[in-house]
Each structure stands twice: as structure tokens, then as C-alpha cells.
Design a protein around this motif. Sequence first.
Motif, PDB file in Angstrom:
ATOM      1  N   UNK A 164      -8.673  -5.568 -13.731  1.00 50.54           N
ATOM      2  CA  UNK A 164      -7.504  -5.026 -14.415  1.00 50.54           C
ATOM      3  C   UNK A 164      -6.997  -3.709 -13.861  1.00 50.54           C
ATOM      4  N   UNK A 165      -7.660  -3.180 -12.827  1.00 47.97           N
ATOM      5  CA  UNK A 165      -7.256  -1.903 -12.241  1.00 47.97           C
ATOM      6  C   UNK A 165      -6.674  -2.115 -10.846  1.00 47.97           C
ATOM      7  N   UNK A 166      -5.598  -1.398 -10.498  1.00 46.29           N
ATOM      8  CA  UNK A 166      -5.001  -1.552  -9.161  1.00 46.29           C
ATOM      9  C   UNK A 166      -5.971  -1.099  -8.068  1.00 46.29           C
ATOM     10  N   UNK A 167      -6.000  -1.845  -6.976  1.00 46.86           N
ATOM     11  CA  UNK A 167      -6.841  -1.487  -5.827  1.00 46.86           C
ATOM     12  C   UNK A 167      -6.024  -0.595  -4.902  1.00 46.86           C
ATOM     13  N   UNK A 168      -6.567   0.569  -4.557  1.00 50.34           N
ATOM     14  CA  UNK A 168      -5.857   1.502  -3.677  1.00 50.34           C
ATOM     15  C   UNK A 168      -5.551   0.857  -2.333  1.00 50.34           C
ATOM     16  N   UNK A 169      -4.414   1.263  -1.771  1.00 48.54           N
ATOM     17  CA  UNK A 169      -4.029   0.746  -0.452  1.00 48.54           C
ATOM     18  C   UNK A 169      -5.090   1.082   0.587  1.00 48.54           C
ATOM     19  N   UNK A 170      -5.721   2.234   0.451  1.00 50.34           N
ATOM     20  CA  UNK A 170      -6.759   2.653   1.401  1.00 50.34           C
ATOM     21  C   UNK A 170      -7.956   1.701   1.369  1.00 50.34           C
ATOM     22  N   UNK A 171      -8.300   1.206   0.172  1.00 50.21           N
ATOM     23  CA  UNK A 171      -9.408   0.249   0.050  1.00 50.21           C
ATOM     24  C   UNK A 171      -9.049  -1.067   0.721  1.00 50.21           C
ATOM     25  N   UNK A 172      -7.813  -1.534   0.497  1.00 52.97           N
ATOM     26  CA  UNK A 172      -7.355  -2.780   1.130  1.00 52.97           C
ATOM     27  C   UNK A 172      -7.354  -2.636   2.643  1.00 52.97           C
ATOM     28  N   UNK A 173      -6.895  -1.471   3.123  1.00 57.31           N
ATOM     29  CA  UNK A 173      -6.885  -1.217   4.575  1.00 57.31           C
ATOM     30  C   UNK A 173      -8.298  -1.241   5.141  1.00 57.31           C
ATOM     31  N   UNK A 174      -9.230  -0.610   4.452  1.00 53.55           N
ATOM     32  CA  UNK A 174     -10.613  -0.553   4.948  1.00 53.55           C
ATOM     33  C   UNK A 174     -11.251  -1.937   4.948  1.00 53.55           C
ATOM     34  N   UNK A 175     -10.904  -2.775   3.952  1.00 52.35           N
ATOM     35  CA  UNK A 175     -11.433  -4.139   3.906  1.00 52.35           C
ATOM     36  C   UNK A 175     -10.873  -4.969   5.057  1.00 52.35           C
TER      37      UNK A 175
END
Length: 491
Positions: A379-390
Motif C-alpha cells: 500500500x506504500x509507493x515505491x521510490x523511483x530510486x528503489x526501482x532504479x536500483x532493482x
Amino acid sequence: MNSSIIRYILGQVLKIEAILMLLPCLVALIYQEKSGFAFLITLVICGVLGLAMTHKKPQSFVFYLKEGCIATSLSWIFLSIFGCLPFIFSGEIPSFTDALFETISGFTTTGASILSDVESLSYCMLFWRSFTHWIGGMGVLVFLLAIIPLTGGSHINLMRAESPGPSVGKLVPKVRYTARILYIIYIGITVLEILLLLLGRMPVFDAITTSFGTVGTGGFGTKNDSLAGYSAYIQWVVTIFMILSGVNFNAYYLILFRRWKKAFNMEEVKYYFLIIAAATSIILINIHNSALGFFDALRHAAFQVASIITTTGFATMDFDLWSSSAKTILVLLMFIGACAGSTGGGIKVSRFVVAVKTIIKELNSYIHPKSIQKVKIDGKPVDHEVIRSINVYFMTFFILFSASVFLVALEGKDLTTNFTAVAATINNIGPGLELVGPTQNFGGFSTFSKYVLMFDMLAGRLELFPLLILFHPVIWKDLMAQRKLKKSGKV
């Protein structure tokens, strides 16, 4: 760069390893084995070096993610090099390369072995093999943070560098207390499994070593047939505890403090159990026949799915003889792995969940270009930085995987063997297919291929980047520059 804190941490790690070697010494004393002297010699070496490296405390205890990654990578390399010495000194694994392979496989909780006859080892050596799983499962630096007060500095950087998963946070305000809570949960699960295995009339030694391999998701067994010779009850107990050990430990923390709703609503854990249920059902349909009844087929399917997705690597039967579709599912599970924040390896369920949601978001943007959508987990937005690192992690993983398959292929073995050998080591699983199947071992590989696979085991356990950073030229330039400054008296 604060090189003195790196040296100090390495010294503390060696002292911890020296203390931990007292346990196999005790086992050797109980079983009256001369191999125990090999641990005493190594214990002294680790203790002396550890004391020498920690005698002078660092001027500054402040360190950042860069130092945390370097200290973590070197700690695991030091652990493995010194941890393999008892095998060499005792003569039970005389080859340095083979002894190092076995030890790295132990500490990284991979469970890939070069031994064709495990039962020929002494009790103290068998204990050490399984104990390395338990040490490496939670991480030696998490243990270090739990017992040694490293005051000052960003100690969360050590935990981030060592703990599996895309992100690591503190359960409580102080990192030291977080590490202690994790180890309390870890020890509790281990003790509970030992007790349940003893209820199934498993020998005490086997119950302890099996629990080390299960909770640490390692897979080293004390028998040549892994767990095939034990009762159905014992196999079900191990199945359940393999699955439990693959769960994000944050869920256990929430349950421990009675935050039930939040614990049972963790999205990653839900998908983890869903994948296990789906994979078990499909394999059950594949292997169920007149020779293997429904309940036996269910037990073997559940056990093997749990063993592979949690990257434990135990076996109850030769799954290399299963159908192509069943083996394909197991290979896919090798890459998915367990939950982030567990003792399991693999890419992690959370990364796949985020990746799939990112793909869906991208497809939706083609249909509704002006819409603004967020990828959400729990239910919480995932930071763009986390998506980039993944995304970067996925790219790095498959580049390293492809390069490793190519290097191992130079030896001339078949594609299935090479592919699954790399998959089994970089994902910290243990057995693969064909020549590295559950009834085979990695002893047939050349020295060069073994070092490639050892690198993969370490890289997989440390989430790639903490180990890869050691090969960045800037790191060595910084160290050389600091050394020059010290010689000139400016530092």
C-alpha cells in the motif's frame, strides 16, 4: 577512506571465528577425534591475527556505505580462507581449492559440495560444515553488531552490505538492538526445529546439523543421500522450517510484538506462499503416479519446492529424474529465491513483484499516457530510486550470470550442467541438474571453473555490489593515496 575501521572490523571477525571454532573442538572431544587439533591450530591463528588487527583502535569509527561494502566483502573472504584451514590441516580435504570451495559454499549457505562421500568425514568436520551455514545464514557482521559495541558511525551500512534483499532498515532505533532481535528470532527458530526433529527420533547430532542447514538455508547434510533416508515426519518438519526460514524476518518481528495485521498483510510474503503452493501443485500433478502415491508425491513435491525456492538444497529424491516441466519449474524457482530479509538466496520475491508491477505500470502508460501511476508495495509507493536500483541489479545479475556460464563452458561440459551449476551457485542453492544434480557433486570441475563458481557464491550471497566494488579502480586509488599521505605524515 577510513581503512583503519576496515582493518578493525576484519580483526573482530577473525576473533569471532576463533571463538566459534570452540564448538567443533568440543564435538571432537565428545567423539574423541584427532581432527579437533586442526580446529585448535586454526583457532590460535585466527585469535592471534585478530588481536593484532584490533590492538590499535581506529582514530575514527565513522564509516560510510563504501567502507561497509569493502569490510563486508573482505570479512567473508577472510572467514572462508581461515575457515577452510581445518579441512587442510586434518587432511580430510587436502586440496586448498577444494577446501576453500567447500567452506565458501558453507558460509554463503550454498551447499554445493566437492565431496563424493560426505560420510567419510569426521563428526567435528561434519559439524563445522553445517555450522558454517548457520553462521552465514544471518551473517557474521550482524552477529558482530549484536555483541560488540561499535560506537559512532553508520553501522546500518554494514547491515545493508551483508543482508539479503533490495533494502534494509532498522526494526528499532538502534542497529545493535535490531541485530539482537534478529538473532533472538534466528536462534528461537533453530531451537524449535531441533526439538521437533528429536521428537521424530532423529539422532541428536543429525538434528543439530540438519537444523543448522535448514534455518541457515544451506543444505549440507551428514548423509550421502541428504535427507532421503529419514522418516516422512522428519522430512515434513524440515519442509516447514525451510519455508519459514525463507520468510522475511520483519514478519516475525511484527508477530513477536503482536502486530498481527501488518505481519499477515506483507505483500511479498503472500506472493512467496502463493508461488510455493502453485509450484507444488504443478509438480505434484507431474510426479504423481501408481508407483508414487498421492501423499508421498505431495511430500516430495513440497519438500523440493521448499528446498529450491528457499535455496536450501536438501533433497529427498533425485529430482533430476523428474519430467522436463517439473525440472523447469525448479530452475525458475532457483532464480526467484526467498523473501528479502530472510536467510534465503536468489534474486528475491520482492524484486520480482516490483519488476512485474513496473511492467504493468509501463503498459498502462501506453494506454493512458497522461495518467500518473505509482508502483506500490504493502500500500506504500515505491521510490523511483528503489526501482532504479532493482533494474540495475537485474542487469548486473544477468551479465554476471552470462559471463560465468561462458567461462565455465570453456571446460567442455554440457549446457544443462554449466547453466544449472552457475544458477545453483550464484543463487546459493547447491544442487543443479545433470552432472551437478542432487546425487552428484561439483568435484568434477577444473580449478579455474571452481574459482569462477566460488566468486559466484560470494557475489550471490552479498547481493553482487559489495563484492564487485572491490574490483573498482577508484577504491584502490583511494587506498594508495591514503597510504602515501600516512607515509608523508599528513594523516
